[in-house]
Scaffold this motif. Sequence first.
Motif, PDB file in Angstrom:
ATOM      1  N   PHE A  64       0.811  -1.218   0.000  1.00 47.76           N
ATOM      2  CA  PHE A  64       0.000   0.000   0.000  1.00 47.76           C
ATOM      3  C   PHE A  64       0.847   1.271   0.000  1.00 47.76           C
ATOM      4  O   PHE A  64       0.363   2.348  -0.352  1.00 47.76           O
ATOM      5  CB  PHE A  64      -1.003  -0.001   1.163  1.00 47.76           C
ATOM      6  CG  PHE A  64      -0.441   0.236   2.537  1.00 47.76           C
ATOM      7  CD1 PHE A  64      -0.402   1.517   3.073  1.00 47.76           C
ATOM      8  CD2 PHE A  64      -0.004  -0.822   3.312  1.00 47.76           C
ATOM      9  CE1 PHE A  64       0.081   1.739   4.352  1.00 47.76           C
ATOM     10  CE2 PHE A  64       0.473  -0.612   4.589  1.00 47.76           C
ATOM     11  CZ  PHE A  64       0.525   0.680   5.116  1.00 47.76           C
ATOM     12  N   HIS A  65       2.131   1.170   0.349  1.00 50.05           N
ATOM     13  CA  HIS A  65       2.996   2.346   0.317  1.00 50.05           C
ATOM     14  C   HIS A  65       3.197   2.865  -1.104  1.00 50.05           C
ATOM     15  O   HIS A  65       3.611   4.019  -1.279  1.00 50.05           O
ATOM     16  CB  HIS A  65       4.350   2.022   0.930  1.00 50.05           C
ATOM     17  CG  HIS A  65       4.333   1.831   2.414  1.00 50.05           C
ATOM     18  ND1 HIS A  65       5.480   1.769   3.168  1.00 50.05           N
ATOM     19  CD2 HIS A  65       3.303   1.699   3.289  1.00 50.05           C
ATOM     20  CE1 HIS A  65       5.162   1.581   4.451  1.00 50.05           C
ATOM     21  NE2 HIS A  65       3.848   1.532   4.535  1.00 50.05           N
ATOM     22  N   ARG A  66       2.921   2.024  -2.115  1.00 53.95           N
ATOM     23  CA  ARG A  66       3.082   2.481  -3.502  1.00 53.95           C
ATOM     24  C   ARG A  66       2.234   3.709  -3.777  1.00 53.95           C
ATOM     25  O   ARG A  66       2.566   4.529  -4.658  1.00 53.95           O
ATOM     26  CB  ARG A  66       2.712   1.324  -4.449  1.00 53.95           C
ATOM     27  CG  ARG A  66       2.684   1.676  -5.933  1.00 53.95           C
ATOM     28  CD  ARG A  66       4.026   2.120  -6.453  1.00 53.95           C
ATOM     29  NE  ARG A  66       3.972   2.413  -7.878  1.00 53.95           N
ATOM     30  CZ  ARG A  66       3.531   3.554  -8.396  1.00 53.95           C
ATOM     31  NH1 ARG A  66       3.088   4.525  -7.606  1.00 53.95           N
ATOM     32  NH2 ARG A  66       3.525   3.726  -9.707  1.00 53.95           N
ATOM     33  N   ALA A  67       1.153   3.892  -3.015  1.00 49.48           N
ATOM     34  CA  ALA A  67       0.281   5.059  -3.208  1.00 49.48           C
ATOM     35  C   ALA A  67       0.960   6.358  -2.799  1.00 49.48           C
ATOM     36  O   ALA A  67       0.436   7.444  -3.098  1.00 49.48           O
ATOM     37  CB  ALA A  67      -1.013   4.875  -2.419  1.00 49.48           C
ATOM     38  N   GLY A  70       5.800   9.816  -5.302  1.00 49.43           N
ATOM     39  CA  GLY A  70       5.591  11.094  -5.960  1.00 49.43           C
ATOM     40  C   GLY A  70       4.652  12.027  -5.234  1.00 49.43           C
ATOM     41  O   GLY A  70       4.321  13.099  -5.753  1.00 49.43           O
ATOM     42  N   ARG A  71       4.221  11.652  -4.021  1.00 48.97           N
ATOM     43  CA  ARG A  71       3.298  12.489  -3.250  1.00 48.97           C
ATOM     44  C   ARG A  71       3.882  12.934  -1.912  1.00 48.97           C
ATOM     45  O   ARG A  71       3.340  13.833  -1.279  1.00 48.97           O
ATOM     46  CB  ARG A  71       1.988  11.728  -2.995  1.00 48.97           C
ATOM     47  CG  ARG A  71       1.229  11.401  -4.271  1.00 48.97           C
ATOM     48  CD  ARG A  71      -0.014  10.579  -3.987  1.00 48.97           C
ATOM     49  NE  ARG A  71      -0.748  10.296  -5.203  1.00 48.97           N
ATOM     50  CZ  ARG A  71      -1.695  11.085  -5.724  1.00 48.97           C
ATOM     51  NH1 ARG A  71      -2.008  12.207  -5.115  1.00 48.97           N
ATOM     52  NH2 ARG A  71      -2.311  10.749  -6.835  1.00 48.97           N
ATOM     53  N   THR A  72       4.946  12.274  -1.481  1.00 48.53           N
ATOM     54  CA  THR A  72       5.507  12.599  -0.170  1.00 48.53           C
ATOM     55  C   THR A  72       6.911  13.186  -0.273  1.00 48.53           C
ATOM     56  O   THR A  72       7.519  13.495   0.755  1.00 48.53           O
ATOM     57  CB  THR A  72       5.579  11.334   0.708  1.00 48.53           C
ATOM     58  OG1 THR A  72       6.464  10.388   0.097  1.00 48.53           O
ATOM     59  CG2 THR A  72       4.209  10.712   0.878  1.00 48.53           C
ATOM     60  N   GLN A  73       7.433  13.336  -1.482  1.00 53.64           N
ATOM     61  CA  GLN A  73       8.809  13.807  -1.620  1.00 53.64           C
ATOM     62  C   GLN A  73       8.940  15.324  -1.693  1.00 53.64           C
ATOM     63  O   GLN A  73      10.044  15.855  -1.628  1.00 53.64           O
ATOM     64  CB  GLN A  73       9.438  13.182  -2.880  1.00 53.64           C
ATOM     65  CG  GLN A  73       9.837  11.731  -2.709  1.00 53.64           C
ATOM     66  CD  GLN A  73       8.672  10.769  -2.828  1.00 53.64           C
ATOM     67  OE1 GLN A  73       7.618  11.143  -3.309  1.00 53.64           O
ATOM     68  NE2 GLN A  73       8.862   9.539  -2.382  1.00 53.64           N
ATOM     69  N   HIS A 320       8.433   1.356  -1.933  1.00 49.86           N
ATOM     70  CA  HIS A 320       8.199   1.441  -3.381  1.00 49.86           C
ATOM     71  C   HIS A 320       8.337   2.862  -3.925  1.00 49.86           C
ATOM     72  O   HIS A 320       7.681   3.223  -4.907  1.00 49.86           O
ATOM     73  CB  HIS A 320       6.834   0.858  -3.762  1.00 49.86           C
ATOM     74  CG  HIS A 320       6.580  -0.483  -3.171  1.00 49.86           C
ATOM     75  ND1 HIS A 320       7.518  -1.499  -3.207  1.00 49.86           N
ATOM     76  CD2 HIS A 320       5.510  -0.986  -2.487  1.00 49.86           C
ATOM     77  CE1 HIS A 320       7.027  -2.568  -2.592  1.00 49.86           C
ATOM     78  NE2 HIS A 320       5.831  -2.277  -2.145  1.00 49.86           N
ATOM     79  N   ALA A 321       9.201   3.648  -3.291  1.00 48.43           N
ATOM     80  CA  ALA A 321       9.588   4.914  -3.923  1.00 48.43           C
ATOM     81  C   ALA A 321      10.153   4.622  -5.309  1.00 48.43           C
ATOM     82  O   ALA A 321      10.010   5.417  -6.244  1.00 48.43           O
ATOM     83  CB  ALA A 321      10.622   5.643  -3.069  1.00 48.43           C
ATOM     84  N   LEU A 436      -4.792   3.789  -7.841  1.00 48.13           N
ATOM     85  CA  LEU A 436      -4.298   4.898  -7.034  1.00 48.13           C
ATOM     86  C   LEU A 436      -5.311   6.027  -6.932  1.00 48.13           C
ATOM     87  O   LEU A 436      -5.412   6.697  -5.894  1.00 48.13           O
ATOM     88  CB  LEU A 436      -2.980   5.416  -7.607  1.00 48.13           C
ATOM     89  CG  LEU A 436      -1.798   4.445  -7.484  1.00 48.13           C
ATOM     90  CD1 LEU A 436      -0.626   4.929  -8.317  1.00 48.13           C
ATOM     91  CD2 LEU A 436      -1.385   4.282  -6.032  1.00 48.13           C
ATOM     92  N   ALA A 437      -6.078   6.251  -7.981  1.00 44.97           N
ATOM     93  CA  ALA A 437      -7.117   7.286  -7.927  1.00 44.97           C
ATOM     94  C   ALA A 437      -8.168   6.936  -6.886  1.00 44.97           C
ATOM     95  O   ALA A 437      -8.648   7.798  -6.139  1.00 44.97           O
ATOM     96  CB  ALA A 437      -7.754   7.462  -9.299  1.00 44.97           C
ATOM     97  N   THR A 438      -8.542   5.664  -6.815  1.00 43.95           N
ATOM     98  CA  THR A 438      -9.513   5.226  -5.812  1.00 43.95           C
ATOM     99  C   THR A 438      -8.967   5.426  -4.412  1.00 43.95           C
ATOM    100  O   THR A 438      -9.650   5.938  -3.517  1.00 43.95           O
ATOM    101  CB  THR A 438      -9.868   3.747  -6.020  1.00 43.95           C
ATOM    102  OG1 THR A 438     -10.466   3.599  -7.305  1.00 43.95           O
ATOM    103  CG2 THR A 438     -10.832   3.252  -4.961  1.00 43.95           C
TER     104      THR A 438
END
Length: 463
Positions: A64-67, A70-73, A320-321, A436-438
Amino acid sequence: MTRYHCAHAWLPTGVAADVLVEIAGGRFVAVRPDTPLDAPEAAGAVRLAGLTLPGLANAHSHAFHRALRGRTQRGRGTFWTWREQMYAVAGALDPDSYHALAVAVYSEMALAGITCVGEFHYLHHAPGGAAYTDPNAMGEALIAAAADAGIRITLLDTLYLTAGVDGRALEGVQLRFGDGSFDAWSTRLDRLRPRPHARIGAAAHSVRAVPVDALTAFAARTDGLPTHVHLSEQRAENEACLAIHGRTPTELLADRGLLGGRVTAVHATHLSDTDRAELGDSGTGVCCCPTTERDLADGIGPARALADAGSPLSLGSDSHAVIDLFEEARGVEMHERLHTERRGHFTGAELIGAATAAGHAALGWPHAGTIAVGGRADLVTVALDSPRTAGCDPAAIGFAATAADVRHVLVDGRAVVRDGVHTAVPDVGAALREALATVAADARAVPVAPSEADGRRRIGAAR
């Protein structure tokens, strides 16, 4: 019988040319180097150009970390600010959305040449901690997702009971992680069953999340299972463990019987000399996750010293960064270079071994990770003519290739990737975007655990 002719193949003896591989029943039944493509015995063989490796094993994954990629960096922060964003995702998933996300993530792994994943699974229950009708619904979603993506899985079902070394109770999203007691976790573990593509292992989340008495019971309960544990990823864990128990996390695991050849310590970043000796002398494996350790600013672990002490090294993509075991392998060497200001700590063969045979062994698949008679018929063909690999010595492929260079993947003799396209999920990017959108839509409505920005409760906080 299926035959493949490898222009070059990575065998236990090294890289060989013109290797004819015969497969039956999902196993290698013959491996014949120096067999030209026009030899009579190669008639009808499928040609694999480039370099063909054994299957790669991703020994540490939180799907689930794959979500978060590009959103936490963006911007500044620490492990702890990242953790709050991770909790928002953890709070949003249910068995259906987790299955869809995991199928996409595991398919991405297959495209990268990963034939087996170790899923360090602690997202067990519904929001608030209530059990689903099937208390293993989330774990079963992951097992099914691996089958749908065409790879094997070791589900490392995780014991997670407290929010810190001080024994604080779980709260907020963390309630989804806990079973309430060791006995409740053990009973739930009993209900999980292996499948042809799936093995059941266990994990103690960390000394932060498992009290010392439960560590002793856990060590006895999991004897004979592949067993993993987060170890000394952050200095705060060490400080809290020393303050409360008077021992480092490694010493505490040793005291409780939770070291040895069936155990893999994940990260093992901040270790004393005694810790390294404890791990090496006991043959405890260490899973290095360099891209995550960089991304979360964890620090640089003592990989060479651990290997020299006797700890087998494996590799994981963790958060999964990046999903690229070639990059993880390179990272092990490059971190050593940064730390020591010297080059050449690991050979190419050592790095590929960590990505293949050692990773599979850490996950309880000892007959995988080598191209040898009797082994599981996993093949990963990497291009030698891409912009990244052109001119590369095949024996040094680990220093040049990326996941984008993987062309063909077989898992147990079945074609999972052909010409860079997943055979069951032809558009993995679209599958990821949809899943990922969900998750993103659901995560916006989920409250995270209380903020720890003031730092008052960071020491020993559970990941």
